[in-house]
Design an enzyme around this catalytic site. Structure first.
Site, PDB file in Angstrom:
ATOM      1  N   LYS A  52      35.048  45.881  40.579  1.00 43.06           N
ATOM      2  CA  LYS A  52      35.493  45.770  38.927  1.00 43.06           C
ATOM      3  C   LYS A  52      33.896  45.595  38.528  1.00 43.06           C
ATOM      4  O   LYS A  52      33.614  45.877  37.582  1.00 43.06           O
ATOM      5  CB  LYS A  52      36.100  44.553  38.406  1.00 43.06           C
ATOM      6  CG  LYS A  52      37.834  44.489  38.673  1.00 43.06           C
ATOM      7  CD  LYS A  52      38.539  42.894  38.969  1.00 43.06           C
ATOM      8  CE  LYS A  52      39.847  42.921  39.252  1.00 43.06           C
ATOM      9  NZ  LYS A  52      40.984  42.430  39.168  1.00 43.06           N
ATOM     10  N   GLN A  96      39.788  35.501  39.548  1.00 37.73           N
ATOM     11  CA  GLN A  96      40.541  37.038  40.304  1.00 37.73           C
ATOM     12  C   GLN A  96      40.950  35.594  41.353  1.00 37.73           C
ATOM     13  O   GLN A  96      41.168  34.705  41.314  1.00 37.73           O
ATOM     14  CB  GLN A  96      39.368  37.301  41.640  1.00 37.73           C
ATOM     15  CG  GLN A  96      39.581  38.190  42.744  1.00 37.73           C
ATOM     16  CD  GLN A  96      40.714  39.183  42.045  1.00 37.73           C
ATOM     17  OE1 GLN A  96      40.095  40.347  40.602  1.00 37.73           O
ATOM     18  NE2 GLN A  96      41.752  40.046  42.263  1.00 37.73           N
ATOM     19  N   ASP A 119      42.938  39.678  31.366  1.00 32.80           N
ATOM     20  CA  ASP A 119      43.358  39.936  32.173  1.00 32.80           C
ATOM     21  C   ASP A 119      45.128  39.671  31.322  1.00 32.80           C
ATOM     22  O   ASP A 119      45.881  40.139  32.092  1.00 32.80           O
ATOM     23  CB  ASP A 119      43.373  39.201  33.337  1.00 32.80           C
ATOM     24  CG  ASP A 119      42.710  39.548  35.016  1.00 32.80           C
ATOM     25  OD1 ASP A 119      42.816  40.263  35.177  1.00 32.80           O
ATOM     26  OD2 ASP A 119      42.474  38.293  35.819  1.00 32.80           O
TER      27      ASP A 119
HETATM   28  N1  GUN Z   1      45.352  38.680  42.017  1.00 32.95           N
HETATM   29  C1  GUN Z   1      45.846  40.446  41.586  1.00 32.95           C
HETATM   30  N2  GUN Z   1      46.081  41.289  40.563  1.00 32.95           N
HETATM   31  C2  GUN Z   1      45.226  40.450  40.231  1.00 32.95           C
HETATM   32  C3  GUN Z   1      44.794  41.047  38.762  1.00 32.95           C
HETATM   33  O1  GUN Z   1      45.068  42.192  37.944  1.00 32.95           O
HETATM   34  N3  GUN Z   1      44.116  39.807  37.962  1.00 32.95           N
HETATM   35  C4  GUN Z   1      43.231  38.985  38.688  1.00 32.95           C
HETATM   36  N4  GUN Z   1      42.713  38.242  38.489  1.00 32.95           N
HETATM   37  N5  GUN Z   1      43.890  38.733  39.768  1.00 32.95           N
HETATM   38  C5  GUN Z   1      44.346  39.592  40.108  1.00 32.95           C
END
Ligand code: GUN
Length: 292
Positions: A52, A96, A119
């Site tokens: 990211k 995350q 998100d």
């Molecule tokens: N953990 C698994 N998928 C995601 C996601 O799309 N965003 C975040 N923040 N954590 C995750």
């Protein structure tokens, strides 16, 4: 059989966002800024967050990575989020998941300001999505939608079967596929661990989204000819032949399922890349909306 290629589509999305970002900069507007918080050092989470941040650099965003010890008290994370909420330069906040046991994911998700919820996990964002109002769509479902759109996959009137009902993928993609729009207008069945006749239901599906996190779960005998199969699984499986010691496996038995499909996403190189592209899109939109 046509591969739904996440490399091609995610690159196209990121190139478009990069172009729009340089136009913003040229016009003297604010550069989008994504702040990511990683608690602990889970291998998979490290990889995702690193991708990211790297995408932010490629596109020309500002990014901030905040790393916190896995043993922190919840209050420490709360304070970090409150700071980012109050920081006018930060457009998007991403925590995350999963979080360590001592921290309530629900509390943390609720704390992120909805205007910075790139998100799309905040109840406000989810509520708007359910009502079909403009909002941040959660990155993985949004990425799947962009992929179906890119390849002009027909969805209207199709029976979509979603395996998995998580807040991150299964539930939101079931809502998006059911919306009165394109891609959408599917009749959706959401299956889960208590669904007794899963194979029979999958055999009726025109579109299957496998999002349960069990490598190779969807086998060829569960898929009808010409189905569209979207594989959301990204499980690390021990593999001594790989330098890393593991291979990434999807929820679909790809080798045997692919020949039956009209379209299928590979793993790796499918939905995972789209998740990041979607997050980049949300961050751009957050910046533009916030700095009108
Ligand atoms: N953990 C698994 N998928 C995601 C996601 O799309 N965003 C975040 N923040 N954590 C995750």
């Amino acid at each position: 059989m046509q591969i739904l290629d996440g490399k091609i589509v995610s690159q196209a999305v990121k190139d478009a966002v990069k172009e729009k970002t340089s136009l913003l900069k040229a016009a003297g507007k604010k550069t989008p800024h994504l702040a990511a918080i990683l608690v602990g050092s889970d291998g998979a989470s490290e990889t995702y967050v690193a991708s990211k941040v790297k995408s932010c650099e490629e596109i020309g965003y500002t990014s901030t990575l905040i790393r916190l010890d896995p043993n922190i008290e919840e209050a420490v994370l709360i304070e970090a989020i409150e700071k980012l909420n109050a920081d006018d330069d930060v457009d998007g906040i991403l925590v995350q998941l999963p979080l360590p046991k001592q921290i309530s994911e629900e509390k943390i998700i609720n704390l992120i300001h909805p205007d910075k919820d790139v998100d799309g996990f905040h109840p406000m964002s989810v509520g708007k999505m359910v009502q079909g109002l403009p909002t941040f769509l959660p990155a993985t479902p949004y990425g799947i939608i962009m992929m179906l759109e890119h390849y002009k996959v027909e969805t209207k009137g199709k029976h979509a079967v979603v395996i998995g009902r998580s807040n991150i993928v299964g539930r939101p993609i079931s809502i998006l596929l059911n919306r009165n729009s394109y891609p959408g207008n599917c009749t959706v069945t959401v299956c889960h661990s208590h669904t007794p006749n899963l194979k029979e239901i999958c055999l009726q599906a025109d579109i299957i989204v496998a999002a349960l996190g069990r490598p190779g779960f969807l086998t060829a005998d569960m898929v009808k000819e010409n189905a569209v199969v979207v594989d959301v699984g990204i499980t690390r499986v021990a593999d001594a032949t790989k330098k890393s010691g593991f291979a990434i496996k999807g929820d679909v038995d790809y080798v045997n399922v692919a020949p039956k499909c009209s379209f299928i996403t590979p793993v790796p190189g499918g939905v995972g890349l789209m998740t990041i592209a979607a997050l980049m899109m949300n961050t751009y939109n957050a910046c533009v909306a916030k700095n009108k």
